[in-house]
Design an enzyme around this catalytic site. Structure first.
Site, PDB file in Angstrom:
ATOM      1  N   SER A   1       2.449  -2.905   5.502  1.00  0.00           N
ATOM      2  CA  SER A   1       3.167  -3.255   4.273  1.00  0.00           C
ATOM      3  C   SER A   1       4.163  -4.398   4.432  1.00  0.00           C
ATOM      4  O   SER A   1       4.643  -4.933   3.426  1.00  0.00           O
ATOM      5  CB  SER A   1       3.883  -2.026   3.717  1.00  0.00           C
ATOM      6  OG  SER A   1       2.963  -1.106   3.182  1.00  0.00           O
TER       7      SER A   1
ATOM      8  N   LYS B   1       3.276  -7.472   2.532  1.00  0.00           N
ATOM      9  CA  LYS B   1       3.441  -7.529   1.083  1.00  0.00           C
ATOM     10  C   LYS B   1       4.556  -8.483   0.659  1.00  0.00           C
ATOM     11  O   LYS B   1       4.499  -9.068  -0.431  1.00  0.00           O
ATOM     12  CB  LYS B   1       3.735  -6.129   0.543  1.00  0.00           C
ATOM     13  CG  LYS B   1       2.614  -5.124   0.761  1.00  0.00           C
ATOM     14  CD  LYS B   1       3.067  -3.719   0.379  1.00  0.00           C
ATOM     15  CE  LYS B   1       2.005  -2.678   0.663  1.00  0.00           C
ATOM     16  NZ  LYS B   1       2.479  -1.302   0.372  1.00  0.00           N
TER      17      LYS B   1
ATOM     18  N   TYR C   1      -6.576  -7.221   0.423  1.00  0.00           N
ATOM     19  CA  TYR C   1      -5.437  -6.349   0.733  1.00  0.00           C
ATOM     20  C   TYR C   1      -5.548  -5.751   2.129  1.00  0.00           C
ATOM     21  O   TYR C   1      -4.598  -5.810   2.917  1.00  0.00           O
ATOM     22  CB  TYR C   1      -5.369  -5.246  -0.328  1.00  0.00           C
ATOM     23  CG  TYR C   1      -4.299  -4.211  -0.096  1.00  0.00           C
ATOM     24  CD1 TYR C   1      -2.953  -4.515  -0.299  1.00  0.00           C
ATOM     25  CD2 TYR C   1      -4.631  -2.926   0.321  1.00  0.00           C
ATOM     26  CE1 TYR C   1      -1.973  -3.560  -0.100  1.00  0.00           C
ATOM     27  CE2 TYR C   1      -3.651  -1.972   0.525  1.00  0.00           C
ATOM     28  CZ  TYR C   1      -2.332  -2.284   0.316  1.00  0.00           C
ATOM     29  OH  TYR C   1      -1.352  -1.347   0.527  1.00  0.00           O
TER      30      TYR C   1
ATOM     31  N   TYR D   1      10.562   1.691   1.253  1.00  0.00           N
ATOM     32  CA  TYR D   1       9.958   2.723   0.430  1.00  0.00           C
ATOM     33  C   TYR D   1      11.028   3.561  -0.262  1.00  0.00           C
ATOM     34  O   TYR D   1      12.039   3.010  -0.715  1.00  0.00           O
ATOM     35  CB  TYR D   1       9.018   3.608   1.266  1.00  0.00           C
ATOM     36  CG  TYR D   1       7.965   2.840   2.025  1.00  0.00           C
ATOM     37  CD1 TYR D   1       7.091   1.977   1.356  1.00  0.00           C
ATOM     38  CD2 TYR D   1       7.828   2.965   3.405  1.00  0.00           C
ATOM     39  CE1 TYR D   1       6.120   1.275   2.046  1.00  0.00           C
ATOM     40  CE2 TYR D   1       6.852   2.264   4.097  1.00  0.00           C
ATOM     41  CZ  TYR D   1       6.001   1.420   3.418  1.00  0.00           C
ATOM     42  OH  TYR D   1       5.053   0.726   4.099  1.00  0.00           O
TER      43      TYR D   1
ATOM     44  N   VAL E   1       3.614   1.070   8.034  1.00  0.00           N
ATOM     45  CA  VAL E   1       3.298   2.355   8.642  1.00  0.00           C
ATOM     46  C   VAL E   1       2.775   2.243  10.079  1.00  0.00           C
ATOM     47  O   VAL E   1       2.571   3.264  10.736  1.00  0.00           O
ATOM     48  CB  VAL E   1       2.302   3.171   7.790  1.00  0.00           C
ATOM     49  CG1 VAL E   1       2.947   3.575   6.476  1.00  0.00           C
ATOM     50  CG2 VAL E   1       1.011   2.405   7.558  1.00  0.00           C
TER      51      VAL E   1
END
Length: 313
Positions: A69, A72, A197, A249, A267
């Site tokens: 992530s 992103k 992705y 998060y 993660v």
């Protein structure tokens, strides 16, 4: 710069890493992507880089891991560079969710059905669909080239085993993508956007790569070691704001209180963080807390921030 801060970092960083390492035992390595489950539970590494090109590493800072992530942040920036704010934020929101990063619940509750922010999975899938290019391969090539430039590392590449593992097991992400397609939010087909992705999440880096990417953000889009502007300042402001409010998060508020720095986790155990105008920092520690963030990595960053009073707040 605080007097002797760099010298203190060089003197004590290894000690602080070893003090935080045992905390990994209280975490859990991600298992829902099978390849990630192979990471060593007690691994912990950090790399700090300053604008003069000086760097300090400790622990397993040279061990490779995938961005997950963390990527992103930079696909958001690329989409903003491709389309501008109005277009991007007509498809994805700007608010924290308070939910898990892979939650699908609020997609159906939101009206219109756009993801709450670009750093949760659903939002990042939408952003991935907005990257310019003729097809998935061309879009992925642009993303990889952009990441290589930011990291100053032309050797960055995909971990194909992780990519395949994510692609084969990413059923929840497919569910989100089909829902978004049904609502007219996606800019391309489901399999195309998921290929983009999964690929950018599986780009392999080390702590030094993250620190160099973070340093560009710390200096508002300019690489201080070359003087070259790589990102418009406004888009860095947007990215750093999301990092503070959503980057860890549903543990972002807790991290803002504990460390007070813009950060983005993944993660695989990676954390990219920065001290504005001073340092880029990359951390890895695969054992995660219940929020999906590196349990020892968070502790280490909070320790450094409190020792040197880095908090923005």
């Amino acid at each position: 710069m605080v007097v002797n801060e760099w010298d203190q970092l060089k003197l004590h960083l290894q000690e602080w890493v070893e003090e935080c390492r045992p905390i990994s035992a209280a975490g859990k390595v991600a298992e829902y992507i099978p390849e990630l489950s192979k990471a060593r539970q007690d691994m912990l590494g950090i790399h700090l880089r300053d604008p003069r090109g000086q760097s300090i590493s400790s622990g397993e800072a040279r061990t490779g891991f995938t961005m997950q992530s963390i990527s992103k942040v930079f696909t958001l920036i690329l989409a903003l560079m491709d389309h501008g704010e109005s277009a991007v934020f007509s498809k994805v929101g700007m608010e924290p969710t308070g939910d898990q990063f892979n939650s699908i619940m609020k997609l159906e509750l939101a009206q219109p059905a756009i993801p709450f922010n670009p750093l949760i999975n659903a939002g990042a899938i939408v952003v991935s669909s907005m990257i310019k290019g003729e097809n998935a391969e061309a879009k992925s090539a642009r993303i990889l080239s952009f990441f290589r430039e930011l990291a100053g590392n032309p050797g960055l590449d995909y971990d194909l085993q992780v990519y395949r593992s994510e692609s084969e097991t990413g059923h929840l992400n497919r569910s989100m993508a089909y829902f978004l397609l049904d609502k007219g939010i996606l800019g391309c087909g489901v399999e195309e956007v998921l290929d983009i992705y999964f690929r950018h999440c599986s780009i392999q880096v080390c702590c030094e790569d993250l620190a160099r990417m973070a340093l560009v953000l710390a200096f508002d889009g300019t690489d201080p070691t070359t003087g070259k502007t790589l990102i418009p300042r406004r888009y860095v402001q947007i990215a750093k704001t999301f990092m503070v409010t959503c980057g860890m998060y549903n543990g972002s508020g807790e991290f803002a209180i504990g460390a007070g720095l813009p950060a983005k986790s993944g993660v695989s155990g990676g954390i990219l963080t920065l001290v504005p105008g001073r340092y880029g920092i990359g951390v890895v520690g695969p054992a995660l807390n219940p929020k999906g963030n590196s349990i020892a990595g968070v502790q280490l960053i909070e320790r450094l921030s409190r020792t040197f009073d880095w908090s923005l707040f």
